[in-house]
Design an enzyme around this catalytic site. Sequence first.
Site, PDB file in Angstrom:
ATOM      1  N   HIS A 201       0.513  -1.313  -0.533  1.00 11.92           N
ATOM      2  CA  HIS A 201       0.225  -0.026   0.055  1.00 11.92           C
ATOM      3  C   HIS A 201       0.775   1.484  -0.195  1.00 11.92           C
ATOM      4  O   HIS A 201       1.956   1.117   0.596  1.00 11.92           O
ATOM      5  CB  HIS A 201      -0.635   0.523   1.190  1.00 11.92           C
ATOM      6  CG  HIS A 201      -2.005  -1.345   1.072  1.00 11.92           C
ATOM      7  ND1 HIS A 201      -3.112  -0.897   1.821  1.00 11.92           N
ATOM      8  CD2 HIS A 201      -2.027  -2.363   0.552  1.00 11.92           C
ATOM      9  CE1 HIS A 201      -4.292  -1.718   1.439  1.00 11.92           C
ATOM     10  NE2 HIS A 201      -3.525  -2.805   1.249  1.00 11.92           N
TER      11      HIS A 201
ATOM     12  N   GLU B  62       0.688   3.927   1.245  1.00 13.20           N
ATOM     13  CA  GLU B  62       1.077   4.313   3.005  1.00 13.20           C
ATOM     14  C   GLU B  62       2.175   3.935   3.613  1.00 13.20           C
ATOM     15  O   GLU B  62       2.760   4.564   3.929  1.00 13.20           O
ATOM     16  CB  GLU B  62      -0.401   4.627   3.855  1.00 13.20           C
ATOM     17  CG  GLU B  62      -1.916   4.976   2.631  1.00 13.20           C
ATOM     18  CD  GLU B  62      -2.306   4.256   3.079  1.00 13.20           C
ATOM     19  OE1 GLU B  62      -1.913   3.497   1.600  1.00 13.20           O
ATOM     20  OE2 GLU B  62      -3.530   4.164   3.068  1.00 13.20           O
TER      21      GLU B  62
ATOM     22  N   CYS C  84      -6.969   1.927   5.050  1.00 16.10           N
ATOM     23  CA  CYS C  84      -7.045   0.622   5.279  1.00 16.10           C
ATOM     24  C   CYS C  84      -7.421   0.579   6.516  1.00 16.10           C
ATOM     25  O   CYS C  84      -6.755   0.973   7.625  1.00 16.10           O
ATOM     26  CB  CYS C  84      -6.546  -0.550   4.939  1.00 16.10           C
ATOM     27  SG  CYS C  84      -5.957  -1.025   4.515  1.00 16.10           S
TER      28      CYS C  84
ATOM     29  N   CYS D 165      -3.638   0.223   7.553  1.00 10.88           N
ATOM     30  CA  CYS D 165      -2.734   1.235   7.479  1.00 10.88           C
ATOM     31  C   CYS D 165      -2.874   1.683   8.446  1.00 10.88           C
ATOM     32  O   CYS D 165      -1.908   3.101   9.781  1.00 10.88           O
ATOM     33  CB  CYS D 165      -2.664   1.547   6.203  1.00 10.88           C
ATOM     34  SG  CYS D 165      -2.473   0.794   4.691  1.00 10.88           S
TER      35      CYS D 165
END
Length: 161
Positions: free
Chosen positions: A57, A59, A87, A90
């Site tokens: 991801h 992030e 999410c 994260c």
Amino acid sequence: MPWTKHDEKWMKLALQQAKIAFEKDEVPVGAVVVDSKNQLISMAYNLREKLQSPLGHAELMALHLASKKLKSWRLVGCKLYVTLEPCVMCAGTLIQSRISEVIYATSDPKGGALESLYQLGQDQRMNHQFHARSGLMADDSQKLLKDFFKQKRLLKKEQKK
């Protein structure tokens, strides 16, 4: 609280990162970490397909790079700008990193963990809380995501023929 010129600058950079992800056939999400003096620490985009990892991801990539650059897992005083609401995974990492603030462009009603489904950044049961704001350049982020998934559906339809 109104958006500052710095907020706009960093979200534009996050959107540029999301566009790179789009071009690389990754879900178009970009992230930028800045310090308390509004200096760029790191930037990244989704790499799940390239890495073939659920950890790819934007992030997480940006937080990892920021921690390496600062030589600390503690990102106290830092802000994360991201084009899509983080999410659960994260958000947990944001708590662990001691991030101070998250500014995200658009909500994720199916997976967002800061406001949509959960409010993990504000959960008093956690050992760290952070401020989250949303809506900055939301239309740009939404359009990029919609265009990406529309393209994916069209490609899938073409392959079935």
